[in-house]
Design a protein around this motif. Structure first.
Motif, mmCIF file in Angstrom:
data_model
loop_
_atom_site.group_PDB
_atom_site.id
_atom_site.type_symbol
_atom_site.label_atom_id
_atom_site.label_comp_id
_atom_site.label_asym_id
_atom_site.label_seq_id
_atom_site.Cartn_x
_atom_site.Cartn_y
_atom_site.Cartn_z
ATOM 1 N N ALA A 20 13.734 4.744 -0.691
ATOM 2 C CA ALA A 20 13.936 4.583 0.981
ATOM 3 C C ALA A 20 12.776 5.808 1.246
ATOM 4 C CB ALA A 20 15.342 5.133 1.156
ATOM 5 N N VAL A 21 12.819 6.976 0.750
ATOM 6 C CA VAL A 21 12.059 8.236 1.093
ATOM 7 C C VAL A 21 10.715 7.690 1.031
ATOM 8 C CG1 VAL A 21 11.378 10.648 0.746
ATOM 9 C CG2 VAL A 21 13.667 9.723 0.653
ATOM 10 N N VAL A 22 10.183 7.077 -0.280
ATOM 11 C CA VAL A 22 8.761 6.907 -0.613
ATOM 12 C C VAL A 22 8.268 5.945 0.233
ATOM 13 C CG1 VAL A 22 7.243 6.107 -2.496
ATOM 14 C CG2 VAL A 22 8.979 7.987 -2.976
ATOM 15 N N SER A 23 9.016 4.788 0.467
ATOM 16 C CA SER A 23 8.593 3.541 1.284
ATOM 17 C C SER A 23 8.332 4.128 2.557
ATOM 18 C CB SER A 23 9.833 2.378 1.238
ATOM 19 O OG SER A 23 9.941 1.989 -0.135
ATOM 20 N N SER A 24 9.216 4.867 3.247
ATOM 21 C CA SER A 24 9.089 5.363 4.753
ATOM 22 C C SER A 24 7.890 6.099 4.758
ATOM 23 C CB SER A 24 10.371 6.310 5.025
ATOM 24 O OG SER A 24 10.108 6.641 6.225
ATOM 25 N N ALA A 25 7.646 7.199 3.867
ATOM 26 C CA ALA A 25 6.558 7.785 3.815
ATOM 27 C C ALA A 25 5.285 7.210 3.747
ATOM 28 C CB ALA A 25 6.646 9.050 2.654
ATOM 29 N N LEU A 26 5.128 6.200 2.541
ATOM 30 C CA LEU A 26 3.763 5.333 2.459
ATOM 31 C C LEU A 26 3.609 4.489 3.595
ATOM 32 C CD1 LEU A 26 1.673 4.745 0.524
ATOM 33 C CD2 LEU A 26 3.259 3.068 -0.627
ATOM 34 N N ASN A 27 4.573 3.982 4.105
ATOM 35 C CA ASN A 27 4.417 3.048 5.447
ATOM 36 C C ASN A 27 3.626 3.755 6.564
ATOM 37 O OD1 ASN A 27 4.868 0.215 5.128
ATOM 38 N ND2 ASN A 27 7.149 0.825 5.116
ATOM 39 N N ARG A 28 4.385 5.271 6.713
ATOM 40 C CA ARG A 28 3.519 6.244 7.731
ATOM 41 C C ARG A 28 2.165 6.300 7.372
ATOM 42 N NH1 ARG A 28 8.695 8.676 7.756
ATOM 43 N NH2 ARG A 28 7.860 10.257 6.548
ATOM 44 N N VAL A 29 1.857 6.865 6.064
ATOM 45 C CA VAL A 29 0.566 7.135 5.764
ATOM 46 C C VAL A 29 -0.354 5.715 5.910
ATOM 47 C CG1 VAL A 29 -0.895 7.554 4.015
ATOM 48 C CG2 VAL A 29 1.368 8.884 4.257
ATOM 49 N N ALA A 33 -4.094 0.300 7.744
ATOM 50 C CA ALA A 33 -4.258 -0.542 6.428
ATOM 51 C C ALA A 33 -3.387 -1.954 7.278
ATOM 52 C CB ALA A 33 -3.159 0.012 5.162
ATOM 53 N N ASP A 34 -4.135 -2.917 6.293
ATOM 54 C CA ASP A 34 -3.836 -4.336 6.892
ATOM 55 C C ASP A 34 -2.459 -4.672 5.924
ATOM 56 O OD1 ASP A 34 -5.889 -4.620 8.180
ATOM 57 O OD2 ASP A 34 -7.121 -5.354 6.644
ATOM 58 N N GLU A 35 -1.773 -5.687 6.417
ATOM 59 C CA GLU A 35 -0.413 -6.045 5.742
ATOM 60 C C GLU A 35 -0.826 -6.685 4.381
ATOM 61 O OE1 GLU A 35 3.345 -6.504 5.597
ATOM 62 O OE2 GLU A 35 2.177 -5.612 7.320
ATOM 63 N N HIS A 36 -1.839 -7.263 4.204
ATOM 64 C CA HIS A 36 -2.110 -7.729 2.778
ATOM 65 C C HIS A 36 -2.388 -6.349 1.674
ATOM 66 C CE1 HIS A 36 -6.426 -7.024 4.086
ATOM 67 N NE2 HIS A 36 -6.742 -6.957 2.958
ATOM 68 N N ALA A 37 -2.715 -5.435 2.376
ATOM 69 C CA ALA A 37 -2.978 -4.185 1.548
ATOM 70 C C ALA A 37 -1.687 -3.346 1.231
ATOM 71 C CB ALA A 37 -3.956 -3.167 2.092
ATOM 72 N N LYS A 38 -0.438 -3.479 2.277
ATOM 73 C CA LYS A 38 0.725 -2.593 2.140
ATOM 74 C C LYS A 38 1.437 -3.151 0.930
ATOM 75 C CE LYS A 38 1.067 -1.283 6.985
ATOM 76 N NZ LYS A 38 1.748 -1.274 8.066
ATOM 77 N N LYS A 39 1.483 -4.675 0.954
ATOM 78 C CA LYS A 39 2.429 -5.459 -0.147
ATOM 79 C C LYS A 39 2.147 -4.643 -1.381
ATOM 80 C CE LYS A 39 3.321 -9.259 2.759
ATOM 81 N NZ LYS A 39 3.408 -10.757 2.747
ATOM 82 N N PRO A 40 0.905 -4.711 -2.078
ATOM 83 C CA PRO A 40 0.878 -4.586 -3.380
ATOM 84 C C PRO A 40 0.980 -2.895 -3.657
ATOM 85 C CG PRO A 40 -1.370 -5.082 -2.407
ATOM 86 C CD PRO A 40 -0.188 -5.490 -1.472
ATOM 87 N N LEU A 41 0.709 -2.103 -2.485
ATOM 88 C CA LEU A 41 0.902 -0.766 -2.581
ATOM 89 C C LEU A 41 2.396 -0.329 -2.689
ATOM 90 C CD1 LEU A 41 -1.758 0.777 -0.286
ATOM 91 C CD2 LEU A 41 -1.766 1.090 -2.762
ATOM 92 N N MET A 42 3.161 -1.034 -2.082
ATOM 93 C CA MET A 42 4.558 -0.926 -1.925
ATOM 94 C C MET A 42 5.272 -1.266 -3.331
ATOM 95 S SD MET A 42 5.278 0.574 0.947
ATOM 96 C CE MET A 42 6.961 0.514 0.589
ATOM 97 N N LYS A 43 4.537 -2.300 -3.665
ATOM 98 C CA LYS A 43 5.052 -2.899 -5.325
ATOM 99 C C LYS A 43 4.857 -1.682 -6.419
ATOM 100 C CE LYS A 43 4.603 -7.638 -4.339
ATOM 101 N NZ LYS A 43 4.042 -8.980 -5.021
ATOM 102 N N ILE A 44 3.557 -1.059 -6.237
ATOM 103 C CA ILE A 44 3.281 -0.124 -7.133
ATOM 104 C C ILE A 44 4.275 1.208 -7.076
ATOM 105 C CG2 ILE A 44 1.555 1.724 -7.754
ATOM 106 C CD1 ILE A 44 -0.470 -0.527 -7.136
ATOM 107 N N ALA A 45 4.367 1.651 -5.870
ATOM 108 C CA ALA A 45 5.300 2.671 -5.473
ATOM 109 C C ALA A 45 6.925 2.425 -5.714
ATOM 110 C CB ALA A 45 5.385 2.810 -3.983
ATOM 111 N N THR A 46 7.141 1.299 -5.751
ATOM 112 C CA THR A 46 8.411 0.953 -6.351
ATOM 113 C C THR A 46 8.692 1.057 -7.806
ATOM 114 O OG1 THR A 46 8.723 -0.626 -4.558
ATOM 115 C CG2 THR A 46 10.325 -0.990 -6.319
ATOM 116 N N LEU A 47 7.589 0.410 -8.408
ATOM 117 C CA LEU A 47 7.505 0.702 -9.797
ATOM 118 C C LEU A 47 7.786 2.235 -10.317
ATOM 119 C CD1 LEU A 47 5.096 -2.006 -10.773
ATOM 120 C CD2 LEU A 47 7.479 -2.117 -11.235
ATOM 121 N N VAL A 48 6.950 2.957 -9.680
ATOM 122 C CA VAL A 48 6.839 4.338 -10.127
ATOM 123 C C VAL A 48 8.459 4.879 -9.747
ATOM 124 C CG1 VAL A 48 5.962 6.686 -9.312
ATOM 125 C CG2 VAL A 48 4.353 4.847 -9.386
#
Length: 302
Positions: free
Chosen positions: A51-60, A66-81
Motif C-alpha cells: 500500500a505504501v510503496v504503490s501509493s508513493a510510486l504512483n505519485r512519483v 509517465a504513461d500508463e504502459h510504463a506504470k504497469k511493469p514498474l508496479m509489478k517490479i515494486a510488488t515483487l520487491v
C-alpha cells in the motif's frame, strides 16, 4: 540432521509468538509459533508495504508524466520487491534467522548463474528502460527500423509489439530498437512528403510546376504553411523529374498514404487534361541480323 546439513529445514524458536504459546503450555508451541510468525509477518509487511510503496510510486510516476504502459511493469517490479522483503520479515518474525542466511547464500549463487544465463534478457530489459525514459516512440506511433515498419501496439520491459501494415504482429526485442536507427515519422506535429513527377522533354516545365502547386493548394490535407514547393531535380534518360515538397499536419500512416494517393491522382488527371506527358522508359535496339549457310542452300538447290 542439524541446520547446517539441511539449510531450509524450519528449525526456529517460534519467535515472539512461540514464546507466548510456550508460556501458555500450548503443545508444539515452537512449531506453531514458527508457522504463525511466518504467515503473520509476511502478510502484515506485504499488505502495508504494498500500500505504501504503490501509493508513493504512483505519485512519483504521475509527477514525471509517465504513461500508463510504463506504470504497469514498474508496479509489478515494486510488488515483487515488497514480497521479497515481506518474506524476509516473515522469516525473521518466526525466529528463522539461520534460514535467512541460507537463502542469502543461495540467492547470491542463483543471481550469478541467472545473470550469465539471461544476458540477452537483461540487455533487453535495460533497453526497455531506455525506451521508457528517452521516449523515441509511443504506443500508436508509426515507426520504421531495419527495413521493417508498423504501428506500435505495446511496449514492455523486454519486447515491443508492432503491428505491420499487412496486419502481422512483430514481437521485437527492445535491444534491436535501441542499438540501431529508428525512424519515427509522426514524432512531430507535421511531416513533409516528397513526391516526384516525371514529364517529357518537350513539355512546358513552368506549366507542369503550376499544376503541381495548384493541386497542392486545393487539397484540404496539405498545409499552406509551410507552403508547397517544386524543384527540378533530375534530367533522366526519358523524362524531366519535378519533385514536389508538401507538408501534412498531425501525421499518421493513414494520412500519409491517403494524402499522397489523392494528390498524385489529381496531378495526373490535370496533366492529362493539359496535354502534359508522363513518359515511360524507352529502349532502342540496334544491330544486324545475319543468316549463315545461305550459299550452301543455294548450291543444294542448283
Amino acid at each position: 540432521m542439524n541446520a547446517l546439513a539441511v539449510p531450509l529445514q524450519l528449525q526456529g524458536d517460534g519467535g515472539a509468538i512461540g514464546r507466548i504459546l510456550t508460556e501458555q503450555n500450548v503443545p508444539y508451541a515452537e512449531t506453531l509459533g514458527t508457522l504463525l510468525g511466518l504467515v503473520l509477518g509476511f502478510a502484515v509487511v506485504y499488505i502495508v508495504g504494498k500500500a505504501v510503496v504503490s501509493s508513493a510510486l504512483n505519485r512519483v510516476l504521475d509527477r514525471r508524466g509517465a504513461d500508463e504502459h510504463a506504470k504497469k511493469p514498474l508496479m509489478k517490479i515494486a510488488t515483487l520487491v515488497v514480497a521479497f522483503v515481506a518474506l524476509g520479515a516473515g522469516f525473521a518474525f518466526a525466529g528463522l534467522g539461520n534460514i535467512l542466511q541460507s537463502l542469502a547464500t543461495i540467492g547470491a549463487a542463483a543471481t550469478l548463474a541467472i545473470g550469465f544465463a539471461m544476458q540477452d534478457v537483461i540487455a533487453n530489459f535495460v533497453a526497455g528502460i531506455f525506451i521508457f525514459t528517452d521516449k523515441p516512440f509511443r504506443i500508436n506511433d508509426w515507426i520504421e527500423w531495419d527495413g521493417n515498419s508498423g504501428i506500435v501496439e505495446d511496449i514492455s520491459f523486454r519486447v515491443t509489439r508492432v503491428r505491420t501494415f499487412d496486419n502481422e504482429l512483430l514481437t521485437v526485442p527492445n535491444s534491436q530498437l535501441t542499438d540501431g536507427v529508428i525512424k519515427n515519422p509522426v514524432a512531430k506535429d507535421k511531416l513533409r512528403l516528397q513526391v516526384p513527377f516525371g514529364i517529357g522533354y518537350d513539355d512546358d516545365i513552368q506549366q507542369a510546376t503550376d499544376i503541381i502547386l495548384d493541386e497542392a493548394e486545393k487539397h484540404d490535407g496539405i498545409m499552406t504553411t509551410p507552403e508547397p514547393s517544386v524543384r527540378l531535380t533530375e534530367l533522366g534518360d526519358s523524362s524531366v523529374t519535378l519533385k514536389s515538397r508538401i507538408w501534412i499536419s498531425q501525421p499518421s500512416r493513414a494520412d500519409f498514404v491517403k494524402t499522397r494517393g489523392e494528390y498524385v491522382t489529381a496531378v495526373k488527371q490535370r496533366f492529362d487534361e493539359e496535354g502534359i506527358d508522363i513518359p515511360y522508359p524507352n529502349r532502342t535496339l540496334s544491330g544486324e541480323l545475319s543468316v549463315g549457310g545461305m550459299d550452301r542452300l543455294v548450291q543444294s538447290n542448283d
